[in-house]
Design a protein around this motif. Structure first.
Motif, PDB file in Angstrom:
ATOM      1  N   ARG A 153      58.723  30.158  57.560  1.00 12.22           N
ATOM      2  CA  ARG A 153      57.803  31.242  57.917  1.00 12.22           C
ATOM      3  C   ARG A 153      56.875  31.590  56.748  1.00 12.22           C
ATOM      4  N   ASP A 154      57.414  31.596  55.552  1.00 14.07           N
ATOM      5  CA  ASP A 154      56.615  31.940  54.380  1.00 14.07           C
ATOM      6  C   ASP A 154      55.605  30.847  54.063  1.00 14.07           C
ATOM      7  N   TYR A 155      56.027  29.611  54.284  1.00 17.59           N
ATOM      8  CA  TYR A 155      55.134  28.486  54.020  1.00 17.59           C
ATOM      9  C   TYR A 155      53.929  28.502  54.957  1.00 17.59           C
ATOM     10  N   ILE A 156      54.176  28.689  56.252  1.00 18.42           N
ATOM     11  CA  ILE A 156      53.056  28.654  57.190  1.00 18.42           C
ATOM     12  C   ILE A 156      52.172  29.903  57.058  1.00 18.42           C
ATOM     13  N   MET A 157      52.767  31.035  56.692  1.00 20.81           N
ATOM     14  CA  MET A 157      51.941  32.223  56.466  1.00 20.81           C
ATOM     15  C   MET A 157      51.003  32.038  55.282  1.00 20.81           C
ATOM     16  N   SER A 158      51.442  31.282  54.283  1.00 17.20           N
ATOM     17  CA  SER A 158      50.612  31.088  53.097  1.00 17.20           C
ATOM     18  C   SER A 158      49.309  30.365  53.432  1.00 17.20           C
ATOM     19  N   GLY A 159      49.299  29.640  54.558  1.00 14.75           N
ATOM     20  CA  GLY A 159      48.089  28.944  54.984  1.00 14.75           C
ATOM     21  C   GLY A 159      47.238  29.723  55.967  1.00 14.75           C
ATOM     22  N   GLY A 160      47.613  30.985  56.226  1.00 14.64           N
ATOM     23  CA  GLY A 160      46.808  31.810  57.119  1.00 14.64           C
ATOM     24  C   GLY A 160      47.233  31.777  58.561  1.00 14.64           C
ATOM     25  N   LEU A 161      48.393  31.221  58.863  1.00 13.34           N
ATOM     26  CA  LEU A 161      48.895  31.192  60.238  1.00 13.34           C
ATOM     27  C   LEU A 161      49.569  32.510  60.586  1.00 13.34           C
ATOM     28  N   ILE A 162      49.404  32.947  61.835  1.00 13.64           N
ATOM     29  CA  ILE A 162      50.037  34.162  62.333  1.00 13.64           C
ATOM     30  C   ILE A 162      50.603  33.870  63.727  1.00 13.64           C
ATOM     31  N   PRO A 163      51.564  34.677  64.206  1.00 12.38           N
ATOM     32  CA  PRO A 163      52.157  34.421  65.530  1.00 12.38           C
ATOM     33  C   PRO A 163      51.138  34.561  66.664  1.00 12.38           C
ATOM     34  N   SER A 164      51.323  33.745  67.685  1.00 12.04           N
ATOM     35  CA  SER A 164      50.408  33.762  68.835  1.00 12.04           C
ATOM     36  C   SER A 164      50.854  34.780  69.871  1.00 12.04           C
ATOM     37  N   ASP A 165      50.964  36.028  69.453  1.00 13.24           N
ATOM     38  CA  ASP A 165      51.262  37.097  70.396  1.00 13.24           C
ATOM     39  C   ASP A 165      50.176  38.161  70.293  1.00 13.24           C
ATOM     40  N   LYS A 166      50.146  39.043  71.287  1.00 15.51           N
ATOM     41  CA  LYS A 166      49.082  40.031  71.394  1.00 15.51           C
ATOM     42  C   LYS A 166      49.068  40.985  70.208  1.00 15.51           C
ATOM     43  N   GLU A 167      50.249  41.383  69.756  1.00  8.88           N
ATOM     44  CA  GLU A 167      50.340  42.340  68.656  1.00  8.88           C
ATOM     45  C   GLU A 167      49.699  41.798  67.379  1.00  8.88           C
ATOM     46  N   SER A 168      49.960  40.543  67.066  1.00  6.04           N
ATOM     47  CA  SER A 168      49.435  39.936  65.845  1.00  6.04           C
ATOM     48  C   SER A 168      47.923  39.808  65.882  1.00  6.04           C
ATOM     49  N   ALA A 169      47.396  39.347  67.023  1.00  9.06           N
ATOM     50  CA  ALA A 169      45.950  39.200  67.161  1.00  9.06           C
ATOM     51  C   ALA A 169      45.254  40.552  67.157  1.00  9.06           C
ATOM     52  N   ARG A 170      45.825  41.509  67.844  1.00  7.48           N
ATOM     53  CA  ARG A 170      45.220  42.838  67.940  1.00  7.48           C
ATOM     54  C   ARG A 170      45.140  43.504  66.570  1.00  7.48           C
ATOM     55  N   TYR A 171      46.152  43.311  65.737  1.00  5.68           N
ATOM     56  CA  TYR A 171      46.164  43.928  64.404  1.00  5.68           C
ATOM     57  C   TYR A 171      44.906  43.545  63.625  1.00  5.68           C
ATOM     58  N   LEU A 172      44.514  42.269  63.702  1.00  3.52           N
ATOM     59  CA  LEU A 172      43.333  41.801  62.976  1.00  3.52           C
ATOM     60  C   LEU A 172      42.035  42.202  63.662  1.00  3.52           C
ATOM     61  N   LEU A 173      42.029  42.136  64.988  1.00  6.18           N
ATOM     62  CA  LEU A 173      40.805  42.432  65.730  1.00  6.18           C
ATOM     63  C   LEU A 173      40.441  43.910  65.710  1.00  6.18           C
ATOM     64  N   GLN A 174      41.397  44.769  65.396  1.00  5.34           N
ATOM     65  CA  GLN A 174      41.125  46.203  65.366  1.00  5.34           C
ATOM     66  C   GLN A 174      40.733  46.716  63.986  1.00  5.34           C
ATOM     67  N   ARG A 175      40.654  45.844  63.023  1.00  9.53           N
ATOM     68  CA  ARG A 175      40.270  46.268  61.676  1.00  9.53           C
ATOM     69  C   ARG A 175      38.788  46.588  61.648  1.00  9.53           C
ATOM     70  N   GLN A 176      38.488  47.818  61.293  1.00  6.59           N
ATOM     71  CA  GLN A 176      37.122  48.330  61.392  1.00  6.59           C
ATOM     72  C   GLN A 176      36.139  47.599  60.493  1.00  6.59           C
ATOM     73  N   GLU A 177      36.600  47.102  59.350  1.00  6.30           N
ATOM     74  CA  GLU A 177      35.677  46.449  58.412  1.00  6.30           C
ATOM     75  C   GLU A 177      35.239  45.071  58.880  1.00  6.30           C
ATOM     76  N   GLY A 178      35.895  44.536  59.940  1.00 10.63           N
ATOM     77  CA  GLY A 178      35.512  43.225  60.459  1.00 10.63           C
ATOM     78  C   GLY A 178      35.938  42.107  59.521  1.00 10.63           C
ATOM     79  N   GLY A 179      35.300  40.953  59.703  1.00 11.45           N
ATOM     80  CA  GLY A 179      35.547  39.826  58.820  1.00 11.45           C
ATOM     81  C   GLY A 179      36.720  38.939  59.194  1.00 11.45           C
TER      82      GLY A 179
END
Length: 335
Positions: A153-179
């Motif tokens: 889990r730590d190895y794949i996270m180091s490359g920018g991978l995140i779980p393919s569930d709604k919670e994980s995607a939503r966390y990033l998409l709701q960040r106001q600063e964008g990017g």
């Protein structure tokens, strides 16, 4: 079968490229299993404290994968990723500018066998994503199952991978600063069963979750097509309706991962093995489709945007297929 061996004299650079792709294949196919065995085995040795301490850390750090992960910048600078890129080679093609003040949902097609184009472009960053889209950070989604594996889990996270569930995607998409660019291989593991050379089958007809996710968060949709993704491996013929396909689909539903019977070349010979062929991959990133935010979209709104997305993906494919050796009479097939 006659075995074609690799020449004895091969440039050292090409040997390094083969070594890089060998470790990449091993990571996808066996590293998680090895990490599980290591974690358990340590418990029965004098080094048992390592597993105990890691388990403690694992508990404390349990929410990190769904909260943006933990990308490590030094990982992208490792020379092996450049050799992996050059093995095929892989190239990222930009067609439009993306505003770094917004968050995006990238739909990646096709999945292929091991999503080579998505990994090289959006995890290793060796094809210039940060230079082509300054201010944007890509996050490739992967099955949540793999984030439950110790060490892995730590190895794949180091490359920018995140779980393919709604919670994980939503966390990033709701960040106001964008990017943030959330990259979703829309066809998922089932689409790998259609990854045959020369095939352009896209599992999208009933895949609407990513569209709803984009609407709920007001994130523009960006179609991405990776030409050559299905060419780097051969796969045993498994047409829909055959007993082999029936077994594969049942196992996929049971285990959550697909089991395509793929093959290509070996390390020291070119006749058989699990090392991909040296065939170019061109990943074309399309124009963003504007999305109006609606936290409770109706089924009609989701269907309308889904239809528009399919149209834009088809347009992207048709506009660029001639540049990458796809015959004029070839078109996308949606299932």
């Amino acid at each position: 079968m006659k075995v074609e061996f690799a020449p004895a004299k091969i440039p050292f650079t090409r040997r390094l490229q083969t070594a890089a792709v060998l470790q990449w294949v091993f990571t996808f196919l066996a590293l998680a299993q090895c990490c599980c065995v290591l974690f358990i085995a340590l418990l029965f040795t004098r080094f048992w404290l390592i597993s105990v301490l890691y388990a403690t850390w694992w508990f404390i750090d349990r929410d990190t994968p769904s909260h943006g992960g933990r990308r490590l910048s030094f990982m992208h600078k490792l020379p092996m990723w450049r050799y992996l890129r050059d093995y095929f080679p892989v190239k990222l093609v930009k067609t439009a500018n993306l505003d770094p003040g917004k968050n995006y949902v990238f739909g990646f097609h096709p999945h292929g066998i091991l999503v080579a184009g998505a990994f090289v472009n959006f995890c290793t960053l060796t094809t210039g994503f940060m230079q082509l889209y300054p201010g944007l950070t890509p996050h490739l989604l992967m099955l949540p199952l793999w984030f439950r594996v110790p060490f892995f889990r730590d190895y794949i996270m180091s490359g920018g991978l995140i779980p393919s569930d709604k919670e994980s995607a939503r966390y990033l998409l709701q960040r106001q600063e964008g990017g943030n660019a959330v990259v979703i291989a829309v066809g998922g593991a089932p689409e790998a069963l259609d990854a045959h050379p020369g095939a352009f089958t896209v599992l999208l007809a009933n895949r609407k979750g990513f569209v709803k996710l984009a609407i709920e968060n007001g994130a523009p949709l960006v179609p991405v097509f990776s030409f050559g993704e299905n060419e780097v491996f051969d796969q045993v013929e498994n047409p829909r309706g055959t007993w082999l396909r029936w077994v594969q689909e049942r196992l996929q539903k049971l285990m959550g991962v697909s089991l395509p019977l793929f093959h290509a070349r070996g390390v020291f010979q070119y006749s058989f093995g699990l090392i991909p062929y040296r065939k170019p991959i061109f990943t074309v990133v399309g124009k963003p489709i504007p999305v109006e935010k609606n936290e409770r979209p109706t089924e009609e709104e989701v269907d309308a945007l889904h239809e528009l997305y399919i149209e834009e993906l088809c347009k992207l494919f048709e506009e660029h297929k001639g540049n990458y050796g796809v015959p004029e009479d070839k078109h996308l097939t949606f299932v």
